[in-house]
Scaffold this active site. Structure first.
Site, PDB file in Angstrom:
ATOM      1  N   THR A 162      58.619 167.618 -56.302  1.00  0.00           N
ATOM      2  CA  THR A 162      59.870 167.792 -55.559  1.00  0.00           C
ATOM      3  C   THR A 162      60.644 166.477 -55.374  1.00  0.00           C
ATOM      4  O   THR A 162      61.837 166.504 -55.116  1.00  0.00           O
ATOM      5  CB  THR A 162      59.603 168.387 -54.161  1.00  0.00           C
ATOM      6  OG1 THR A 162      58.762 167.498 -53.436  1.00  0.00           O
ATOM      7  CG2 THR A 162      58.963 169.758 -54.255  1.00  0.00           C
ATOM      8  N   ASP A 163      59.960 165.334 -55.510  1.00  0.00           N
ATOM      9  CA  ASP A 163      60.614 164.054 -55.183  1.00  0.00           C
ATOM     10  C   ASP A 163      61.865 163.793 -56.024  1.00  0.00           C
ATOM     11  O   ASP A 163      62.873 163.306 -55.516  1.00  0.00           O
ATOM     12  CB  ASP A 163      59.641 162.882 -55.371  1.00  0.00           C
ATOM     13  CG  ASP A 163      58.534 162.872 -54.334  1.00  0.00           C
ATOM     14  OD1 ASP A 163      58.614 163.646 -53.367  1.00  0.00           O
ATOM     15  OD2 ASP A 163      57.583 162.073 -54.489  1.00  0.00           O
ATOM     16  N   LYS A 214      66.860 167.166 -51.692  1.00  0.00           N
ATOM     17  CA  LYS A 214      65.641 167.184 -50.869  1.00  0.00           C
ATOM     18  C   LYS A 214      65.952 166.524 -49.533  1.00  0.00           C
ATOM     19  O   LYS A 214      66.485 165.415 -49.506  1.00  0.00           O
ATOM     20  CB  LYS A 214      64.516 166.439 -51.600  1.00  0.00           C
ATOM     21  CG  LYS A 214      63.185 166.499 -50.871  1.00  0.00           C
ATOM     22  CD  LYS A 214      62.021 165.921 -51.678  1.00  0.00           C
ATOM     23  CE  LYS A 214      60.730 166.051 -50.876  1.00  0.00           C
ATOM     24  NZ  LYS A 214      59.541 165.583 -51.600  1.00  0.00           N
ATOM     25  N   THR A 273      53.299 168.183 -56.927  1.00  0.00           N
ATOM     26  CA  THR A 273      52.379 168.676 -55.900  1.00  0.00           C
ATOM     27  C   THR A 273      51.954 170.110 -56.172  1.00  0.00           C
ATOM     28  O   THR A 273      50.847 170.512 -55.824  1.00  0.00           O
ATOM     29  CB  THR A 273      53.056 168.558 -54.511  1.00  0.00           C
ATOM     30  OG1 THR A 273      53.287 167.179 -54.272  1.00  0.00           O
ATOM     31  CG2 THR A 273      52.206 169.113 -53.409  1.00  0.00           C
ATOM     32  N   TYR A 332      46.282 163.700 -51.418  1.00  0.00           N
ATOM     33  CA  TYR A 332      46.012 164.507 -52.603  1.00  0.00           C
ATOM     34  C   TYR A 332      46.561 163.782 -53.828  1.00  0.00           C
ATOM     35  O   TYR A 332      47.311 162.803 -53.707  1.00  0.00           O
ATOM     36  CB  TYR A 332      46.671 165.890 -52.484  1.00  0.00           C
ATOM     37  CG  TYR A 332      48.179 165.846 -52.498  1.00  0.00           C
ATOM     38  CD1 TYR A 332      48.909 165.563 -51.345  1.00  0.00           C
ATOM     39  CD2 TYR A 332      48.882 166.048 -53.689  1.00  0.00           C
ATOM     40  CE1 TYR A 332      50.286 165.490 -51.373  1.00  0.00           C
ATOM     41  CE2 TYR A 332      50.268 165.981 -53.716  1.00  0.00           C
ATOM     42  CZ  TYR A 332      50.961 165.707 -52.553  1.00  0.00           C
ATOM     43  OH  TYR A 332      52.316 165.627 -52.584  1.00  0.00           O
ATOM     44  N   GLU A 363      89.661 154.243 -48.290  1.00  0.00           N
ATOM     45  CA  GLU A 363      89.606 152.915 -47.653  1.00  0.00           C
ATOM     46  C   GLU A 363      89.658 151.797 -48.679  1.00  0.00           C
ATOM     47  O   GLU A 363      89.926 150.651 -48.357  1.00  0.00           O
ATOM     48  CB  GLU A 363      88.313 152.784 -46.834  1.00  0.00           C
ATOM     49  CG  GLU A 363      88.416 153.356 -45.428  1.00  0.00           C
ATOM     50  CD  GLU A 363      87.210 152.968 -44.596  1.00  0.00           C
ATOM     51  OE1 GLU A 363      87.224 151.896 -43.986  1.00  0.00           O
ATOM     52  OE2 GLU A 363      86.247 153.753 -44.552  1.00  0.00           O
TER      53      GLU A 363
HETATM   54  N1  ASP Z   1      55.158 163.173 -55.044  1.00  0.00           N
HETATM   55  C1  ASP Z   1      55.205 164.566 -55.381  1.00  0.00           C
HETATM   56  C2  ASP Z   1      56.050 164.738 -56.615  1.00  0.00           C
HETATM   57  O1  ASP Z   1      57.243 164.662 -56.535  1.00  0.00           O
HETATM   58  C3  ASP Z   1      55.736 165.353 -54.245  1.00  0.00           C
HETATM   59  C4  ASP Z   1      55.946 166.833 -54.518  1.00  0.00           C
HETATM   60  O2  ASP Z   1      55.825 167.353 -55.593  1.00  0.00           O
HETATM   61  O3  ASP Z   1      56.292 167.520 -53.526  1.00  0.00           O
HETATM   62  O4  ASP Z   1      55.497 164.947 -57.652  1.00  0.00           O
END
Ligand code: ASP
Length: 347
Positions: free
Chosen positions: A110-111, A183, A31, A44, A304
């Site tokens: 970020t994913d 995340k 992103t 986007y 457990e």
């Molecule tokens: N889908 C995007 C990615 O991980 C989300 C992001 O970058 O925040 O590339």
């Protein structure tokens, strides 16, 4: 003669103190490199903007360091692959140990950033700063978070105090260590947290303050070597839930997985049918690691479930996605279950 010698040393010291650091940015997409049709549009495309365009959007970044950019890939991190991760790690290992480079920044979606961060934490062979960065809003958004995140990431990578702490992640003024970060929000700018161990430090407008040194083995103290590696062994994650079917576990084994991570309920638990399927898998030589779908806490051995009797490994502090990375690297060479368990305590 002596006076001249010391004057020489003095000016060398002064020169090294004022030398502008050299930072390489390796761009992979995400992103932070995303673009939308307008500043308020939610839809986007990830990985649409190049590294040069990203740098031009960050005023003052070139005062922090001499910066060079390289495009490794340009994908949303949902499409990150082990092939790209290997290319990235090999490029870092090629350039970072050299005398000229002070640190590396990796722009990434970020994913799956936590997976790449942890992978690099285990395979990079340098103690110089390696800093991951991304953004939650695309570059075209109103209040885009990418530019300041990138500015802060370069500042951390250029800071000698960041050395020796393993791979770091800088977002929204916080500095996380690769082992603990995760995340936690699908959309919030403050998405990354390090629930069990806390932050490595903070960074505000380029000024860093370090609190912690992550205690696990990483980078130069890690045994994992990917220099000759071209494929990573297949490890599947199976999500445990109420009244789950054991079939996905059997299917994983029957279609070639070398390891299985159970994203278990609670303390890495699963129902009786899944337990029987996991035991069948372990008996066939597939390494079964019990992790947890719960956001924080550890998965301990023999609480457990009788891991000793069942032949399972407990993930300790690693969430399923990071347990998968560690197990995949562990499976590059033959190891006993005890050795793999030990890795989960030390990495
Ligand atoms: N889908 C995007 C990615 O991980 C989300 C992001 O970058 O925040 O590339």
């Amino acid at each position: 003669m002596f006076v001249l010698f010391f004057l020489g040393l003095e000016s060398q010291n002064a020169a090294s103190q004022t030398r502008k650091p050299n930072v390489l940015i390796l761009a992979t997409g995400g992103t932070i490199a995303g673009a939308a049709a307008s500043g308020t549009q939610a839809a986007y495309t990830s990985g649409a903007v190049t590294i040069d365009a990203m740098l031009n959007a960050v005023p003052g970044i070139k005062d922090l360091a001499n910066i060079k950019g390289e495009q490794i890939s340009n994908v949303g991190s949902q499409d990150m692959t082990f092939d790209i991760m290997l290319k990235l790690a090999k490029r870092i290992n090629e350039v970072l140990p050299g005398p000229d480079l002070d640190g590396v920044v990796i722009t990434h979606g970020t994913d799956t950033m936590e997976e790449t961060a942890f992978f690099l934490n285990l395979v990079v062979k340098s103690d110089k700063p390696v800093v991951m960065v991304g953004s939650m809003r695309p570059s075209t958004a109103m209040s885009a978070d990418g530019p300041l995140n990138l500015y802060n990431a370069v500042a951390v990578a250029a800071n000698p105090e960041a050395k020796g702490r393993g791979v770091l992640l800088v977002m929204n003024d916080w500095i996380h260590g690769a082992h603990s970060l995760t995340k936690t929000s699908t959309t919030a700018v403050q998405t990354f947290m390090s629930p069990l161990r806390g932050l490595v430090g903070i960074v505000a407008y380029g000024k860093s303050d370090f609190y912690n040194n992550p205690p696990w083995k990483h980078t130069t103290s890690s045994e994992f070597d990917i220099s000759g590696v071209t494929t990573i062994p297949r490890v599947d994650i199976i999500f445990a839930d109420v009244d789950m079917s054991p079939e996905p576990i059997d299917c994983s084994v029957n279609t070639g997985a070398k390891g299985i991570v159970i994203a278990g309920v609670g303390n890495g638990n699963m129902n009786k049918a899944a337990l029987a399927a996991s035991e069948r898998a372990a008996k066939k030589g597939v390494v079964v690691v019990r992790s947890s779908r719960v956001a924080t806490g550890t998965v301990a051995r023999n609480v457990e479930l009788n891991d000793d009797g069942l032949g399972f490994v407990a993930s300790d502090e690693l969430n399923p996605q990071k347990a998968r990375i560690l197990l995949s690297l562990a499976l590059l060479k033959p190891h006993t279950l005890q050795q793999i368990q030990q890795m989960f305590y030390t990495y």
